[in-house]
Design a protein around this motif. Sequence first.
Motif, PDB file in Angstrom:
ATOM      1  N   GLY A  74       0.710  -1.464   0.100  1.00 62.66           N
ATOM      2  CA  GLY A  74      -0.047  -0.662   0.111  1.00 62.66           C
ATOM      3  C   GLY A  74       0.832   0.845   0.251  1.00 62.66           C
ATOM      4  N   LEU A  75       1.846   1.431   0.468  1.00 63.96           N
ATOM      5  CA  LEU A  75       2.800   1.987   1.538  1.00 63.96           C
ATOM      6  C   LEU A  75       3.788   1.780  -0.245  1.00 63.96           C
ATOM      7  CD1 LEU A  75       2.507   3.290   4.622  1.00 63.96           C
ATOM      8  CD2 LEU A  75       1.238   3.828   3.233  1.00 63.96           C
ATOM      9  N   GLY A  76       4.584   1.157  -0.032  1.00 63.34           N
ATOM     10  CA  GLY A  76       6.155   1.377  -1.468  1.00 63.34           C
ATOM     11  C   GLY A  76       5.704   1.408  -2.101  1.00 63.34           C
ATOM     12  N   THR A  77       4.458   1.181  -2.923  1.00 61.12           N
ATOM     13  CA  THR A  77       4.580   1.637  -4.783  1.00 61.12           C
ATOM     14  C   THR A  77       4.476   2.295  -4.978  1.00 61.12           C
ATOM     15  OG1 THR A  77       2.068   0.428  -4.068  1.00 61.12           O
ATOM     16  CG2 THR A  77       3.681  -0.715  -4.360  1.00 61.12           C
ATOM     17  N   VAL A  78       4.426   3.247  -4.485  1.00 59.17           N
ATOM     18  CA  VAL A  78       4.447   5.021  -4.585  1.00 59.17           C
ATOM     19  C   VAL A  78       5.922   5.156  -5.893  1.00 59.17           C
ATOM     20  CG1 VAL A  78       5.857   5.552  -2.789  1.00 59.17           C
ATOM     21  CG2 VAL A  78       4.065   7.517  -4.487  1.00 59.17           C
ATOM     22  N   TRP A  79       6.780   4.342  -5.018  1.00 58.93           N
ATOM     23  CA  TRP A  79       8.476   4.798  -5.922  1.00 58.93           C
ATOM     24  C   TRP A  79       8.657   3.495  -6.848  1.00 58.93           C
ATOM     25  CZ3 TRP A  79       7.500   5.532  -1.041  1.00 58.93           C
ATOM     26  CH2 TRP A  79       8.440   6.181  -0.078  1.00 58.93           C
ATOM     27  N   ILE A  80       7.337   2.989  -7.078  1.00 58.29           N
ATOM     28  CA  ILE A  80       7.639   2.762  -9.020  1.00 58.29           C
ATOM     29  C   ILE A  80       6.719   3.790  -9.458  1.00 58.29           C
ATOM     30  CG2 ILE A  80       5.753   0.785  -9.994  1.00 58.29           C
ATOM     31  CD1 ILE A  80       6.685  -1.125  -7.778  1.00 58.29           C
ATOM     32  N   LEU A  81       5.914   4.338  -8.784  1.00 59.93           N
ATOM     33  CA  LEU A  81       5.249   5.377  -9.738  1.00 59.93           C
ATOM     34  C   LEU A  81       6.620   6.447  -9.836  1.00 59.93           C
ATOM     35  CD1 LEU A  81       2.254   6.181  -7.658  1.00 59.93           C
ATOM     36  CD2 LEU A  81       2.650   5.007  -9.840  1.00 59.93           C
ATOM     37  N   ASP A  82       6.746   7.207  -9.082  1.00 59.82           N
ATOM     38  CA  ASP A  82       8.378   7.623  -9.553  1.00 59.82           C
ATOM     39  C   ASP A  82       8.945   7.480 -10.480  1.00 59.82           C
ATOM     40  OD1 ASP A  82       9.909  10.289  -8.380  1.00 59.82           O
ATOM     41  OD2 ASP A  82      10.375   9.938  -7.042  1.00 59.82           O
ATOM     42  N   GLY A  83       9.776   6.704 -10.536  1.00 52.09           N
ATOM     43  CA  GLY A  83      10.754   6.134 -11.407  1.00 52.09           C
ATOM     44  C   GLY A  83       9.974   5.795 -12.268  1.00 52.09           C
ATOM     45  N   GLY A 124       9.824   1.066 -11.354  1.00 58.40           N
ATOM     46  CA  GLY A 124       9.213   1.341 -12.049  1.00 58.40           C
ATOM     47  C   GLY A 124       9.925   1.924 -12.798  1.00 58.40           C
ATOM     48  N   ALA A 125      11.492   1.929 -13.726  1.00 59.82           N
ATOM     49  CA  ALA A 125      12.201   3.141 -14.434  1.00 59.82           C
ATOM     50  C   ALA A 125      12.116   1.966 -15.113  1.00 59.82           C
ATOM     51  CB  ALA A 125      13.623   2.870 -13.740  1.00 59.82           C
ATOM     52  N   ILE A 126      12.350   0.573 -15.161  1.00 57.87           N
ATOM     53  CA  ILE A 126      11.779  -0.613 -15.728  1.00 57.87           C
ATOM     54  C   ILE A 126      11.078  -0.956 -16.630  1.00 57.87           C
ATOM     55  CG2 ILE A 126      12.564  -3.064 -16.610  1.00 57.87           C
ATOM     56  CD1 ILE A 126      14.361  -3.395 -13.565  1.00 57.87           C
ATOM     57  N   GLY A 127       9.713  -0.411 -15.791  1.00 57.84           N
ATOM     58  CA  GLY A 127       8.441  -0.214 -16.712  1.00 57.84           C
ATOM     59  C   GLY A 127       8.322   1.174 -17.755  1.00 57.84           C
ATOM     60  N   GLY A 128       9.407   2.189 -16.945  1.00 57.13           N
ATOM     61  CA  GLY A 128       9.133   3.641 -17.557  1.00 57.13           C
ATOM     62  C   GLY A 128       9.820   2.807 -19.369  1.00 57.13           C
ATOM     63  N   SER A 129      11.365   2.122 -18.689  1.00 54.71           N
ATOM     64  CA  SER A 129      11.899   2.353 -20.507  1.00 54.71           C
ATOM     65  C   SER A 129      11.324   1.301 -21.505  1.00 54.71           C
ATOM     66  CB  SER A 129      13.347   1.375 -19.951  1.00 54.71           C
ATOM     67  OG  SER A 129      14.179   2.307 -18.843  1.00 54.71           O
ATOM     68  N   LEU A 130      10.843   0.698 -20.982  1.00 48.92           N
ATOM     69  CA  LEU A 130       9.876  -0.531 -21.937  1.00 48.92           C
ATOM     70  C   LEU A 130       8.865  -0.368 -22.690  1.00 48.92           C
ATOM     71  CD1 LEU A 130      10.658  -3.836 -19.923  1.00 48.92           C
ATOM     72  CD2 LEU A 130      11.796  -2.930 -21.700  1.00 48.92           C
ATOM     73  N   LEU A 131       8.150   1.008 -21.125  1.00 49.80           N
ATOM     74  CA  LEU A 131       6.890   1.871 -21.965  1.00 49.80           C
ATOM     75  C   LEU A 131       7.347   2.738 -23.525  1.00 49.80           C
ATOM     76  CD1 LEU A 131       3.451   1.985 -21.605  1.00 49.80           C
ATOM     77  CD2 LEU A 131       4.349   3.533 -20.045  1.00 49.80           C
ATOM     78  N   SER A 132       8.394   3.234 -22.758  1.00 51.94           N
ATOM     79  CA  SER A 132       8.899   4.312 -23.471  1.00 51.94           C
ATOM     80  C   SER A 132       8.847   3.607 -25.349  1.00 51.94           C
ATOM     81  CB  SER A 132       9.918   5.309 -23.390  1.00 51.94           C
ATOM     82  OG  SER A 132      11.089   4.032 -23.203  1.00 51.94           O
ATOM     83  N   ILE A 133       9.458   2.343 -24.885  1.00 54.17           N
ATOM     84  CA  ILE A 133       9.453   1.908 -26.734  1.00 54.17           C
ATOM     85  C   ILE A 133       8.413   1.374 -27.007  1.00 54.17           C
ATOM     86  CG2 ILE A 133      10.521  -0.245 -27.863  1.00 54.17           C
ATOM     87  CD1 ILE A 133      12.076  -0.711 -25.219  1.00 54.17           C
ATOM     88  N   VAL A 134       7.300   1.154 -26.236  1.00 50.31           N
ATOM     89  CA  VAL A 134       5.878   1.404 -26.695  1.00 50.31           C
ATOM     90  C   VAL A 134       5.369   2.526 -27.777  1.00 50.31           C
ATOM     91  CG1 VAL A 134       3.795   0.039 -26.823  1.00 50.31           C
ATOM     92  CG2 VAL A 134       5.742  -1.325 -26.113  1.00 50.31           C
ATOM     93  N   ALA A 135       5.721   3.292 -26.622  1.00 51.15           N
ATOM     94  CA  ALA A 135       5.215   4.193 -26.514  1.00 51.15           C
ATOM     95  C   ALA A 135       5.630   4.920 -27.638  1.00 51.15           C
ATOM     96  CB  ALA A 135       4.657   5.202 -25.787  1.00 51.15           C
ATOM     97  N   LEU A 136       7.074   5.213 -27.980  1.00 57.25           N
ATOM     98  CA  LEU A 136       7.183   6.389 -29.138  1.00 57.25           C
ATOM     99  C   LEU A 136       7.706   5.357 -30.477  1.00 57.25           C
ATOM    100  CD1 LEU A 136      10.162   7.264 -26.933  1.00 57.25           C
ATOM    101  CD2 LEU A 136       7.666   8.353 -27.745  1.00 57.25           C
ATOM    102  N   ASP A 137       7.416   4.213 -30.546  1.00 57.55           N
ATOM    103  CA  ASP A 137       6.852   3.355 -32.189  1.00 57.55           C
ATOM    104  C   ASP A 137       5.229   3.732 -32.311  1.00 57.55           C
ATOM    105  OD1 ASP A 137       6.325   1.542 -33.557  1.00 57.55           O
ATOM    106  OD2 ASP A 137       6.727   0.086 -32.663  1.00 57.55           O
ATOM    107  N   THR A 138       6.203   4.601 -33.519  1.00 56.93           N
ATOM    108  CA  THR A 138       5.199   5.881 -35.102  1.00 56.93           C
ATOM    109  C   THR A 138       4.269   4.162 -35.442  1.00 56.93           C
ATOM    110  OG1 THR A 138       6.714   5.977 -35.992  1.00 56.93           O
ATOM    111  CG2 THR A 138       6.547   7.922 -34.414  1.00 56.93           C
ATOM    112  N   ASP A 139       4.687   3.197 -35.669  1.00 59.73           N
ATOM    113  CA  ASP A 139       3.289   2.213 -35.999  1.00 59.73           C
ATOM    114  C   ASP A 139       2.391   2.277 -35.646  1.00 59.73           C
ATOM    115  OD1 ASP A 139       5.249   2.099 -37.981  1.00 59.73           O
ATOM    116  OD2 ASP A 139       6.568   0.357 -37.533  1.00 59.73           O
ATOM    117  N   LEU A 140       2.684   2.312 -33.923  1.00 59.25           N
ATOM    118  CA  LEU A 140       1.390   1.829 -32.546  1.00 59.25           C
ATOM    119  C   LEU A 140       1.284   2.971 -32.596  1.00 59.25           C
ATOM    120  CD1 LEU A 140       3.403  -0.246 -30.468  1.00 59.25           C
ATOM    121  CD2 LEU A 140       1.510  -0.698 -32.299  1.00 59.25           C
TER     122      LEU A 140
END
Length: 492
Positions: A35-44, A171-187
């Motif tokens: 409940g409390l610790g997962t906020v750091w995932i958001l920050d990352g 969160g940083a890992i998720g953000g990195s992988l998410l940015s790969i998908v989000a920056l794919d202009t084919d998608l």
Amino acid sequence: MSLSPGTTGATVTTAVPARLDRLPWSRWHWTVVIGLGTVWILDGLEVTVVGNIAGRLSESGSGLPISSAQVTGMAAALYVAGACAGALFFGWLTDRFGRKKLFLLTLAVYLAATALTALSFSTWWFFVFRFFTGFGIGGEYAAINSAIDELIPSTFRGRVDLIINGSFWLGAIGGSLLSIVALDTDLFAKNVGWRLTFALGVVLGLVILLVRRNVPESPRWLFIHGRGEEAESLVTGIEDRVRDERGGTELPPPAGEITIHQRKSIGFVEIARTVVRSYPRRTTLGLALFIGQAFLYNAITFGFGAILTTFYDVPTGSTGYYFAVIAAGNFMGPLLLGRLFDTVGRRLMISSTYLLSGILLFGTAWLFDRGSLTATTLTACWCVVLFFASAGASSAYLTVSEIFPMETRAMAIAFFYAVGTAAGGISGPLLFADLTESGKVADTVLAFQIGAALMCLAGLVAAMFAVRAERRSLEDIAQPLSAVRPRAGAAV
């Protein structure tokens, strides 16, 4: 528990801290961590996404007239400035009004600001809501770290704190992988993908908010602030849950009581006087640890994508792969080394992780200067450096949250976070954005060397001043200001 007449201002003798510290690990503790610790995932997620989408935001068609340097420089500095301001503002409120009210409020601020960032239509709008996103996250640091330390048993406090703070890198890992998908202009179109990355942060935040509603107020905060019976009832309920989980096995007896004068609030002047005058060596330690790690991370690491594109011609859409690798190294450090902070001890582990990361970064700078590194080998070097640096940086939050009196805890976290991060996190991005994007090897080497020197200096300070807080009650490490008489073994 014995109460003198009245509520606030009463003299209370309680075993609440000892009862919490002697609990075995249970499902209830997992509820607190999730409940409390997962906020750091958001920050990352937040910090990494912005670093990785900087190149896309600066491209024509992104929907924002902004340069990459503005994203990694001005926007990053505003985010950190917001975090510093939020930490101080919400930290004061947390010590005054309680942990739970504030860790719900700060998450709400983060959710609103992140949603509005996704809707950015101009540069000034993006800047304003990056500031307020940081404002909410900074408040989280103060409210969450104080609540976690006061709810987690002393035997596990070090490793839990380190792993929770280290979860930033999940969160940083998720953000990195998410940015790969989000920056794919084919998608996704150029002006849509980056907005979706912020929208995902909102979704995750809402899920965390639902879990967080079940986390209670800190019993330690309750009994000091005139709500002793509520604290007793809450701890009794926790004990009953733990007994049921263990098949009715009786818990070990608590190791002593503490007597305090209840009070509703403590003035800011008294907090400042306590931190600076009563604990000068601890204050020096906290500042050194926070400034060192803030320069390393805010000033250098989050410019990693720019280094890859500038010196190794890595496409902007591929930097996320490299960052995911170093983010994994960052998380593994606290995960694998965290237990040693409770067994080997705080002083040796804090000083050694800071010194090792600084020395290894000097070595990386030397190899980079010689032209001996590729994008892959530079990433490998950073993984090793940050394996140790991440454990050290996480221990900075652990340190300042446990070495000052209960009544000042949230404000102490906020103060050190704000001062240290302002030094490294505001000036750092503004300075190093130019160094890492100049295209000059010597400039980037200088950036590495500054970060390495500050980490080594912090390590030396920790070797002299770090407190042996492992497996000790918070009240023994720093006697509460409200205490009527000293506890046996209390630190001074």
